[in-house]
Enzyme design. Structure first.
Site, PDB file in Angstrom:
ATOM      1  N   HIS A   1       0.658  -1.178  -0.022  1.00  0.00           N
ATOM      2  CA  HIS A   1       0.000  -0.117  -0.069  1.00  0.00           C
ATOM      3  C   HIS A   1       0.818   1.315   0.042  1.00  0.00           C
ATOM      4  O   HIS A   1       1.930   1.200   0.278  1.00  0.00           O
ATOM      5  CB  HIS A   1      -1.159   0.134   1.218  1.00  0.00           C
ATOM      6  N   GLU A   2       0.234   2.322  -0.285  1.00  0.00           N
ATOM      7  CA  GLU A   2       0.586   3.786  -0.800  1.00  0.00           C
ATOM      8  C   GLU A   2       2.034   3.751  -1.746  1.00  0.00           C
ATOM      9  O   GLU A   2       3.021   4.269  -1.508  1.00  0.00           O
ATOM     10  CB  GLU A   2       1.375   4.351   0.618  1.00  0.00           C
TER      11      GLU A   2
END
Lengths: 593, 593
Positions: free
Chosen positions: A436-437
């Protein structure tokens, strides 16, 4: 209770290895001091121990559920979120006049590390709200700020970042959620869907405020046509805003935090309020993105820290086998920490956790300085350096978090694979961070395809200069000669190879970027090597000037030596790629698999 | 249904890359042929698809439970275990006169690969029974064989291997379960406890037959005083045998198989029947251990294969982003398999899965040959080579299984972290393999501290000779020049470094063995490099002689190239350790952590 982080190390990182008190020279932080910083961190530790940690296992075993269109989370979270609000954590960064504490982000993210090490799932709720409210107060109108931020700050409402869509994950330019103009200025009707929205719906807060990316009808294609909206679940008037929770994702770990699939405006009745100007949404979002990415790095270190401490405690207690060469079986078994290979796995974890922490705190201090720097040249330089370091500070801790928690499992052996110990949970939780990110692959492209090249490589040159300066500092400490020399030797090889990869630009973007992920990996290793040299310097200086805490400082220096001897050489396998002109990852065809 | 293994590759490994039909020249296997082997494998595929695979997710989500002192497992397992018995899988290896099929172990373990790829937890039950009954029939008395093996073969009873105790995990010499003599010859009273016993209790079989290590009262300390016993849960007479299930372990993965904690003889009423001679237990167990360890390697490859296939299918379907350099956003997104970095992650998995499979089949054929070799010199040589390869063939697939399933998760991104796809389960299941049947650290010590040194390094020399022979075979194929040259270049560096580490014996066992795990890792990479050169040779020969299936063979050769370019260079980071004389893992003290 097994400890989940080292307070001694955290203080070392902030006050000895790096001087975060520099920040108190800046007018905005002038009221702060070592005393106030430590008070904040102690208070974080208290919440972590008393409220977060006790729910660690429970939250993993009682996942949030979608019931009658609403997500139910662990009942203990309501009090925790409210406490974060009441104690002023959510708006701690902001000015006094907004009710904040003008706390440096460095201290905020470090407190976050303590929360994350105690219970990662529980820690994410308030930090998401801080991120969302920061977007509103920075780019939103006075009206939006007044309407939405007070209840976010108090923890009554939850903030989210709503970016991802079914067809737009890594490729954000493909966002298709649409905003339609209405008669009211700044008010749009939103229609679309969002997936993987952390804390996207739950019953511990009275409202959910989404900071959502969408495309105003008729806007240009790609990233230039994306705008940012405030989209509440419930309108200020109290009416429902047509944001439906379509589903909840069940996950391998990180189970305490609900991840939602949202349908926006299915009944054509969802209002969104434009933040700032039209078509500037991605730019706004990206101004928060550096901090979000460093935040993910910190999450990863938090989890790895807890796993390291758990495996260290086990290794000191668990008797098994005898020292190599000991043939006398009537001798009692020794604790496994006596075995070199177990120490290797513990040193690996220590080096990954403390090396990553050093880098993240370095970046956080830089970020605080940038926010208050008025000299344009200095500001530009610091920004370039931070931009360059951000993909590394997100990815190295994330990738090493996976390997480090795996080493923790291995130290415990069979016990580590069972749910009798928390390390298996840490192992599952750590796996989200390289995803994620921005996946690690995306950050590789960001580093090599963008950050290295900007302003004719100025960021890269500043990075090299910073490393040189640490090397220079180490030269006066002859005890560190062998550590420094090993580092310099590998650094030279790395610099040569890095220059080599730049030549590949002539061969077109596909070949140039084919090994961007490996370039990120190698740069990360060098960067953490630099951080270990820095820590060795700080530790040797302490040893030379005081007589207390020798164990702590010797441990630091030996871990630096471990890093130079075991981790840094890994660049050699990667470097060979940069010199090669054979590209099997390009040549391979999909029908050949 | 997504496929979980490549049948084409399995046939390549058995019949083209290696010639398993050689075995049919041996009298014991004379009735077999390519046709019978393929029939066996097809039948394995059918059971895997129809019976095992459908329970994969269910068994993960409905763990075995200990209820009223008895472990309840998934109700579907009873029929599956019985089917394995009825179809003759459990005793397939044994002679016709014992009801067996005289099947080569090579084919049996390859069928196992198919089962394990379909549903690892379900696959372990019959294989444990085969191992236990093999111990009885090889070393036990006629009486024991007649009493216990028929119901094991039929799947009515479950067999186990009961080794580990609370104080004796990696250190088997510390086993303390005790056997007391009784008036009846060969019958002992057993007292102690065993932990982590796979299939140690469950309700799908009518009896559980433990092959248990214990120490006859008064026996010598250490490994020389350990004996092997048959300890049934229920005696042949039908009475209970005082084997109590004290607990069940809940685990991160591999949840469908129950792992028990057993109390033996708490009421002084547990009978154990001595297998073979007293104090020979560990020797007997270790004669089965090579196969058990290769079996674990195969389990790991099975899981990694299923994860690879799942991520490959996803990568071909999932559109996201555009080719590097494509600026036109009105172009449709491309499937992610078009991105070099995604292909890199798929090539890594393909290289780990198929490279490991090649090595395991190589070892299995060797094992079958050894069992039927009458020439003592040749037998000794093959045994030395297999002994040397065994820690590698257990550990490389196990360690790479973890990394390879992790790459599968990464290919799926956020989706891979959710329970909507099976890859997260594979990732959890893969983590057991570097732990059980000897941790990776134990195998490192076994390789460097024992296997490399035996008979003045003869095993190592044979290993080098085999590699040289593959290199020679590749020389006539000029298309493979660059692959061969890269391999030779790295091999030369490795051989030099391996010689270096042997010199360290002079510095005492602690320094000599400090990096044994890294030595195992480096040797594993070289060994799989050799297997990829071998596969490239077989594939290039096929390309030169036939025109069909070009995609398959080109894919093999490009994966070999990937291995030489991306995986093999990793030895360089390890090799530097072997040249170093700095030992932070020894110098570090426990109080410094």
């Amino acid at each position: 209770m097994t400890r989940f982080y080292s307070k001694r190390d955290l203080h070392f990182q902030l006050f000895e290895n790096q001087n975060c008190l520099e920040l108190t020279q800046l007018p905005y932080f002038a009221d702060h001091s070592e005393v106030t910083f430590k008070l904040v961190l102690d208070s974080a530790e208290q919440i972590a121990e008393k409220s977060l940690r006790p729910l660690l296992t429970e939250m993993d075993r009682n996942e949030p559920q979608l019931i009658d269109g609403k997500i139910r989370i662990h009942p203990g979270m309501k009090a925790i979120i409210r406490q974060f609000g009441e104690d002023g954590w959510i708006n701690a960064l902001f000015p006094y006049e907004e009710g904040g504490q003008q706390l440096p982000w460095t201290i905020h993210i470090t407190a976050g590390f303590i929360f994350q090490a105690a219970n990662y799932s529980a820690s994410v709720f308030p930090f998401l709200t801080t991120g969302a409210s920061n977007l509103i107060r920075t780019f939103g109108s006075k009206d939006l700020i007044e309407k939405f931020t007070p209840n976010l700050f108090s923890g009554l409402w939850q903030g989210t970042m709503a970016l991802t869509e079914p067809d737009a994950g890594s490729s954000l330019s493909d966002i298709s959620t649409t905003a339609f103009t209405t008669e009211k200025s700044g008010v749009f009707k939103i229609k679309g869907q969002k997936i993987y929205i952390s804390a996207g719906d739950h019953d511990a807060c009275e409202n959910i405020i989404h900071l959502m990316l969408a495309r105003i009808q008729g806007a240009p294609a790609g990233t230039k046509g994306i705008s940012l909206f405030v989209v509440p679940k419930i309108r200020i008037s109290g009416e429902s805003n047509d944001v439906l929770t379509q589903g909840i994702y069940h996950k391998m770990g990180y189970k305490g935090a609900p991840i939602a699939h949202l349908m926006i405006g299915s009944n054509d009745d969802c209002e969104g309020y434009l933040v700032g100007e039209a078509n500037q949404g991605l730019k706004y979002m990206f101004q928060m993105m550096n901090e979000a990415r460093l935040g993910v790095g910190m999450n990863a270190v938090g989890i790895a820290s807890a796993a390291y401490q758990a495996s260290l405690a086990y290794a000191k207690e668990r008797p098994q086998g005898r020292k190599v060469g000991e043939k006398n079986l009537s001798q009692a078994q020794v604790p496994i920490i006596e075995h070199a290979d177990v120490k290797r796995m513990l040193l690996f974890q220590k080096s990954a956790v403390e090396g990553s922490l050093a880098l993240l705190i370095y970046c956080a201090i830089l970020s605080d300085k940038i926010a208050h720097e008025e000299n344009e040249v200095r500001k530009n330089e610091m920004e370039l350096l931070l931009d360059l370091l951000t993909p590394i500070a997100k990815s190295y801790p994330s990738e090493m978090g996976v390997q480090s928690t795996s080493a923790a499992v291995q130290v415990l052996g069979g016990a580590g694979y069972t749910t009798d110990f928390p390390v298996e949970q840490y192992y599952r939780e750590a796996r989200i961070h390289p995803i994620h990110e921005g996946t690690t692959g995306i950050h590789g492209l960001d580093l090599l395809g963008r950050k290295v090249l900007i302003q004719e490589g100025l960021g890269w040159k500043l990075f090299e200069k910073e490393i040189e300066s640490t090397i220079d500092n180490s030269k006066e400490l002859s005890d560190l000669d062998s550590i420094r020399q090993t580092f310099e030797l590998q650094l030279k090889k790395f610099n040569h190879a890095a220059a080599q990869i730049l030549f590949k630009m002539n061969q077109g973007p596909e070949k140039f970027l084919a090994d961007a992920t490996l370039f990120l990996e190698a740069t990360g290793i060098v960067c953490i090597g630099w951080m270990w040299l820095k820590q060795a310097v700080s530790s040797q200086k302490a040893l030379n000037t005081k007589e207390s805490e020798q164990d702590f400082y010797f441990g630091k220096i030996e871990t630096a030596r471990y890093f130079m001897e075991y981790e840094l050489p890994k660049i050699n396998g990667l470097i060979e790629r940069f010199h090669s002109n054979t590209y099997p990852t390009i040549a391979m065809r999909k029908e050949w698999f």
